[in-house]
Design a protein around this motif. Sequence first.
Motif, PDB file in Angstrom:
ATOM      1  N   ASP A  27       0.850  -1.188   0.000  1.00  0.00           N
ATOM      2  CA  ASP A  27       0.000   0.000   0.000  1.00  0.00           C
ATOM      3  C   ASP A  27       0.893   1.247   0.000  1.00  0.00           C
ATOM      4  O   ASP A  27       1.762   1.394   0.864  1.00  0.00           O
ATOM      5  CB  ASP A  27      -0.887  -0.008   1.260  1.00  0.00           C
ATOM      6  CG  ASP A  27      -1.891   1.123   1.271  1.00  0.00           C
ATOM      7  OD1 ASP A  27      -3.077   0.841   1.144  1.00  0.00           O
ATOM      8  OD2 ASP A  27      -1.474   2.291   1.443  1.00  0.00           O
ATOM      9  N   TYR A  30       1.039   3.525   3.156  1.00  0.00           N
ATOM     10  CA  TYR A  30       1.886   2.948   4.207  1.00  0.00           C
ATOM     11  C   TYR A  30       3.366   3.117   3.861  1.00  0.00           C
ATOM     12  O   TYR A  30       4.181   3.453   4.722  1.00  0.00           O
ATOM     13  CB  TYR A  30       1.551   1.464   4.392  1.00  0.00           C
ATOM     14  CG  TYR A  30       2.421   0.776   5.410  1.00  0.00           C
ATOM     15  CD1 TYR A  30       2.228   0.968   6.769  1.00  0.00           C
ATOM     16  CD2 TYR A  30       3.467  -0.058   5.005  1.00  0.00           C
ATOM     17  CE1 TYR A  30       3.044   0.348   7.709  1.00  0.00           C
ATOM     18  CE2 TYR A  30       4.279  -0.692   5.935  1.00  0.00           C
ATOM     19  CZ  TYR A  30       4.072  -0.481   7.282  1.00  0.00           C
ATOM     20  OH  TYR A  30       4.886  -1.089   8.214  1.00  0.00           O
ATOM     21  N   TYR A  99      -2.545   3.193  10.815  1.00  0.00           N
ATOM     22  CA  TYR A  99      -2.985   2.883   9.443  1.00  0.00           C
ATOM     23  C   TYR A  99      -3.024   1.371   9.223  1.00  0.00           C
ATOM     24  O   TYR A  99      -3.940   0.858   8.568  1.00  0.00           O
ATOM     25  CB  TYR A  99      -2.062   3.547   8.427  1.00  0.00           C
ATOM     26  CG  TYR A  99      -2.544   3.408   7.001  1.00  0.00           C
ATOM     27  CD1 TYR A  99      -3.514   4.276   6.489  1.00  0.00           C
ATOM     28  CD2 TYR A  99      -2.057   2.408   6.168  1.00  0.00           C
ATOM     29  CE1 TYR A  99      -3.978   4.150   5.186  1.00  0.00           C
ATOM     30  CE2 TYR A  99      -2.514   2.273   4.868  1.00  0.00           C
ATOM     31  CZ  TYR A  99      -3.469   3.142   4.382  1.00  0.00           C
ATOM     32  OH  TYR A  99      -3.932   3.002   3.097  1.00  0.00           O
ATOM     33  N   HIS A 103      -6.293  -0.608   8.340  1.00  0.00           N
ATOM     34  CA  HIS A 103      -6.301  -1.325   7.060  1.00  0.00           C
ATOM     35  C   HIS A 103      -6.867  -2.735   7.233  1.00  0.00           C
ATOM     36  O   HIS A 103      -7.671  -3.198   6.398  1.00  0.00           O
ATOM     37  CB  HIS A 103      -4.879  -1.395   6.504  1.00  0.00           C
ATOM     38  CG  HIS A 103      -4.757  -2.147   5.210  1.00  0.00           C
ATOM     39  ND1 HIS A 103      -4.925  -1.539   3.989  1.00  0.00           N
ATOM     40  CD2 HIS A 103      -4.505  -3.451   4.955  1.00  0.00           C
ATOM     41  CE1 HIS A 103      -4.763  -2.437   3.032  1.00  0.00           C
ATOM     42  NE2 HIS A 103      -4.508  -3.603   3.592  1.00  0.00           N
ATOM     43  N   HIS A 106     -10.485  -2.618   7.586  1.00  0.00           N
ATOM     44  CA  HIS A 106     -11.121  -1.904   6.472  1.00  0.00           C
ATOM     45  C   HIS A 106     -11.668  -0.537   6.899  1.00  0.00           C
ATOM     46  O   HIS A 106     -12.730  -0.100   6.444  1.00  0.00           O
ATOM     47  CB  HIS A 106     -12.243  -2.762   5.864  1.00  0.00           C
ATOM     48  CG  HIS A 106     -11.810  -4.157   5.535  1.00  0.00           C
ATOM     49  ND1 HIS A 106     -10.962  -4.450   4.486  1.00  0.00           N
ATOM     50  CD2 HIS A 106     -12.073  -5.352   6.156  1.00  0.00           C
ATOM     51  CE1 HIS A 106     -10.733  -5.755   4.446  1.00  0.00           C
ATOM     52  NE2 HIS A 106     -11.390  -6.320   5.444  1.00  0.00           N
ATOM     53  N   ASN A 108      -9.588   2.150   6.599  1.00  0.00           N
ATOM     54  CA  ASN A 108      -8.595   3.083   6.064  1.00  0.00           C
ATOM     55  C   ASN A 108      -9.086   3.872   4.856  1.00  0.00           C
ATOM     56  O   ASN A 108      -8.299   4.386   4.070  1.00  0.00           O
ATOM     57  CB  ASN A 108      -7.298   2.341   5.699  1.00  0.00           C
ATOM     58  CG  ASN A 108      -7.523   1.287   4.637  1.00  0.00           C
ATOM     59  OD1 ASN A 108      -8.621   0.739   4.524  1.00  0.00           O
ATOM     60  ND2 ASN A 108      -6.489   0.988   3.868  1.00  0.00           N
ATOM     61  N   ASN A 198      -0.062  -4.759   4.935  1.00  0.00           N
ATOM     62  CA  ASN A 198      -0.524  -3.599   4.190  1.00  0.00           C
ATOM     63  C   ASN A 198      -0.434  -3.793   2.687  1.00  0.00           C
ATOM     64  O   ASN A 198      -0.114  -2.861   1.946  1.00  0.00           O
ATOM     65  CB  ASN A 198       0.279  -2.366   4.597  1.00  0.00           C
ATOM     66  CG  ASN A 198      -0.253  -1.740   5.871  1.00  0.00           C
ATOM     67  OD1 ASN A 198      -1.312  -1.109   5.879  1.00  0.00           O
ATOM     68  ND2 ASN A 198       0.484  -1.926   6.962  1.00  0.00           N
ATOM     69  N   ASP A 200      -1.744  -3.860  -0.906  1.00  0.00           N
ATOM     70  CA  ASP A 200      -2.832  -3.130  -1.568  1.00  0.00           C
ATOM     71  C   ASP A 200      -3.765  -4.117  -2.265  1.00  0.00           C
ATOM     72  O   ASP A 200      -3.426  -4.694  -3.295  1.00  0.00           O
ATOM     73  CB  ASP A 200      -2.247  -2.134  -2.587  1.00  0.00           C
ATOM     74  CG  ASP A 200      -3.289  -1.140  -3.082  1.00  0.00           C
ATOM     75  OD1 ASP A 200      -4.494  -1.389  -2.834  1.00  0.00           O
ATOM     76  OD2 ASP A 200      -2.908  -0.147  -3.706  1.00  0.00           O
TER      77      ASP A 200
END
Length: 202
Positions: A27, A30, A99, A103, A106, A108, A198, A200
């Motif tokens: 991500d 991050y 964060y 994340h 969910h 974030n 983290n 994506d």
Amino acid sequence: VIRRRMTQAGSSFFLGAAMLTFPPNIDQIYWYGCLGTLLTSLVFHYVQEPHVPPIKKRKLTRLPSSQYEWPCSKHDDSHILTWFLIRLDRAFVTFICLYTGCHLHHYNNYPFVIIGASLLAGIIGLPLQSFVIGYALYLSVTGDHKLSDQSLGIFLAAAIIGPVCFVYMDLIGAWCTPYRYIWHACCACLRSIAGVLNVDDR
């Protein structure tokens, strides 16, 4: 002087090494948070000045069987640069922890809310920051992750050893080698594993 400053800042390279372990689909928010932490940590530790703890605390800077005292350094809040750096560093550390937890749950979708909470924690200081990071770690452990038992064990060990080391340095009243390196090694373990958390997935 430069050698001393490089030794102080050198522990921050653990944070950079952790970033090299990130998966390709990390991500990006991050990733930039970790980059911000790395840069502020390097500068913050580099500009610290030597500090000799009070006599009653000097025994904490050496091994029980040795008379050698580890070199220590400390930041000066009276200087605007260090005042700014310590708060920015706290904010970045809080952000990447919060964060990650958000994340996994969910939460974030509103990064600016997380940024605002992190900046507030960075400015107010350790009491609020410790609470937010503790809550963030709770979210990370209880979140929707697929860590192996081994990875989770390392994550939890680093989450315990790191703060204990930090509290010990706070008791001394200064950053001391090698405790500074233990602290950043634990931080590196946390952010490396958090890199896996983290990914994506959008």
